[in-house]
Write an enzyme that holds these catalytic residues in place. Structure first.
Site, short mmCIF file in Angstrom:
data_model
loop_
_atom_site.label_atom_id
_atom_site.label_comp_id
_atom_site.label_asym_id
_atom_site.label_seq_id
_atom_site.Cartn_x
_atom_site.Cartn_y
_atom_site.Cartn_z
N ARG A 75 11.12 -2.77 0.91
CA ARG A 75 11.73 -1.43 0.94
C ARG A 75 11.22 -0.65 2.14
NH1 ARG A 75 7.43 1.78 -0.40
NH2 ARG A 75 5.85 0.92 -1.80
N LYS A 91 3.84 -10.21 -6.62
CA LYS A 91 2.68 -10.55 -5.79
C LYS A 91 2.22 -12.00 -5.95
CE LYS A 91 0.93 -5.80 -5.47
NZ LYS A 91 2.06 -5.16 -6.14
N GLU A 129 -8.31 -12.07 -7.91
CA GLU A 129 -8.68 -12.73 -6.67
C GLU A 129 -9.98 -12.14 -6.14
OE1 GLU A 129 -5.06 -12.02 -4.50
OE2 GLU A 129 -5.81 -10.15 -3.64
#
Length: 458
Positions: free
Chosen positions: A293, A117, A201
């Site tokens: 995926r 990420k 964040e």
């Protein structure tokens, strides 16, 4: 490894193993299914050409070396990792490459680049795609996390840099609760992904969860297959998905599509993938992450586009080009997916385990049911609670919701508790039908539902 596959091992279980094995067999490819001792009666074993028990529940599907050992012994050309840990593991893809076994998924370097990420956030910024304010590199200590929290301002979001499935994610509303959540998040991440790196964040609130289905080949061709709304979640796990998202301004939708394609082209993405965004009421949006995926909810995109994403995936990694261009892709109606979970929603989603004594699934025009269970099979405590997914397609949302409501009434499952009654309750809410809800809607409906049953019992 590229070239026509003769035999493929499916390294997964449940409904997704059934889905993949059927696609492989329709393409004329032999299949090897693996299973744990508690899954000896699972439906995916009945349709596979060969089956191999690889151990007990705690040391089977996630044991990379057992999977590779079976692949080598049975002379498979490739491994399909399905969804989940194996599909998102750059290390597993790398081992397949080393053993000259095809991996039906992106390269290990690509998974490492965009599946992480923090890396994904950097890539999105390079593509000038809006990202959420916060760190682009993992925090190295609690002190660094606290310092960044004060700079960003609370509420903040802590999330694991690796993996998915809603694990290792926590919203922290005030500084006093940061340390406890930091430690819990790291424990969840190490247990789920064997990696405890975290990002911090700004916590975005009042959003729709919007994802774009991407499909790319190894020749540089990439298309999108439209979007899905996945805002209806409990504990960061999706419960209902829709294709396509309602109440998004068309210019915003098209801009997000462009940004998703920009990211996919930038990294030369191959295979099916999902690029996820948070969209605010104002029309502002932010890149969230990319999943390298298949997704559980790929089925509703297949319903509205007529494209078999699993077969496309297999052909792509055999070395074929995409069978469609962007101009070929159209959207027919609206599709809805409900996840049937083995849980007691009245008790906060408490897992339900046991032997299924009765199992009747719905059917009909534009109804699609996928499951890895049936009458007599056992729901164990070792795996996730998804036991079936019901998909309905209709010309519009109102008609699809009516169709789904009939399907849920038709369904009969005995021997375990499920979330079917809760799904009926949710589908009956006008806020859901109108589609103006955000992520705050689910917690409100859960609270209403649980209170309703508590009062009914008194």
């Amino acid at each position: 490894m590229m070239g026509k596959y003769n035999k493929v091992l499916v390294a997964n279980r449940g409904e997704i193993a059934v889905r993949i094995i059927k696609a492989l067999r329709e393409l004329g490819i032999s299949t090897v299914a693996v299973y744990s001792n508690v899954d000896k009666d699972s439906p995916h074993l009945r349709i596979a050409d060969e089956k191999v028990c690889i151990g007990d529940a705690k040391d089977s599907y996630l044991n990379v070396y057992k999977i590779l050992s079976v692949a080598t012994k049975y002379n498979v050309d490739a491994i399909h990792p399905g969804i989940g840990f194996m599909a998102e593991s750059g290390e597993f893809a790398r081992l397949c490459e080393q053993y000259n076994i095809g991996f039906i998924g992106p390269s290990s370097s690509l998974i490492d680049a965009i599946g992480n990420k923090s890396n994904a956030k950097i890539i999105a910024k390079e593509c000038q795609v809006p990202v959420i304010e916060g760190a682009t590199a993992p925090v190295n200590s609690y002190d660094e996390c606290e310092e960044l929290g004060e700079i960003i301002g609370f509420p903040v979001l802590l999330k694991a840099t690796h993996g998915g499935g809603g694990k290792g994610i926590r919203i922290v509303n005030e500084k006093e609760k940061l340390k406890d959540n930091y430690n819990l998040c790291r424990k969840e991440a190490i247990a789920a992904f064997n990696n405890n790196e975290l990002l911090i964040e700004k916590a975005i609130q009042g959003f729709k969860h919007f994802e774009v289905q991407i499909l790319g080949d190894t020749y540089g061709n990439v298309v999108h297959l439209g979007d899905r709304e996945c805002t209806i979640q409990r504990a960061n796990q999706k419960v209902i998905e829709e294709a396509r998202c309602q109440n998004i301004a068309e210019e915003v939708r098209q801009k997000i599509y462009e940004d998703a394609l920009k990211i996919a082209r930038h990294i030369n993405y191959a295979g099916p993938g999902t690029i996820e965004f948070l969209v605010l009421r104002s029309g502002a949006y932010y890149f969230l992450e990319m999943n390298t995926r298949l997704q559980v909810e790929h089925t509703i995109t297949e319903l509205i586009t007529g494209i078999d994403i699993v077969k496309e995936q297999i052909r792509i990694f055999e070395g074929e080009r995409l069978s469609v261009t962007q101009e070929d892709i159209t959207y027919d109606g609206y599709a809805l997916q409900c996840r049937i979970l083995a849980e007691d929603t009245r008790k906060g989603g408490m897992p339900s385990i046991g032997k299924i004594a009765k199992w009747n699934m719905p059917g009909g025009f534009n109804v699609r049911v996928e499951s890895g269970y049936g009458c007599g099979t056992v729901v164990s405590p070792y795996y996730d609670s998804l036991i079936a997914k019901i998909c309905c397609k209709a010309p519009d949302k109102a008609q699809a919701v009516k169709k789904m409501s009939v399907c849920l009434e038709e369904m009969e499952i005995e021997g375990i508790s499920t979330n079917v009654d809760f799904l009926k309750y949710l589908l009956g809410k006008h806020e859901f039908l109108e589609g103006h809800y955000t992520e705050e809607f689910m917690s409100k409906i859960l609270e209403e539902y649980q209170l309703y049953h508590l009062n009914s019992a008194m």
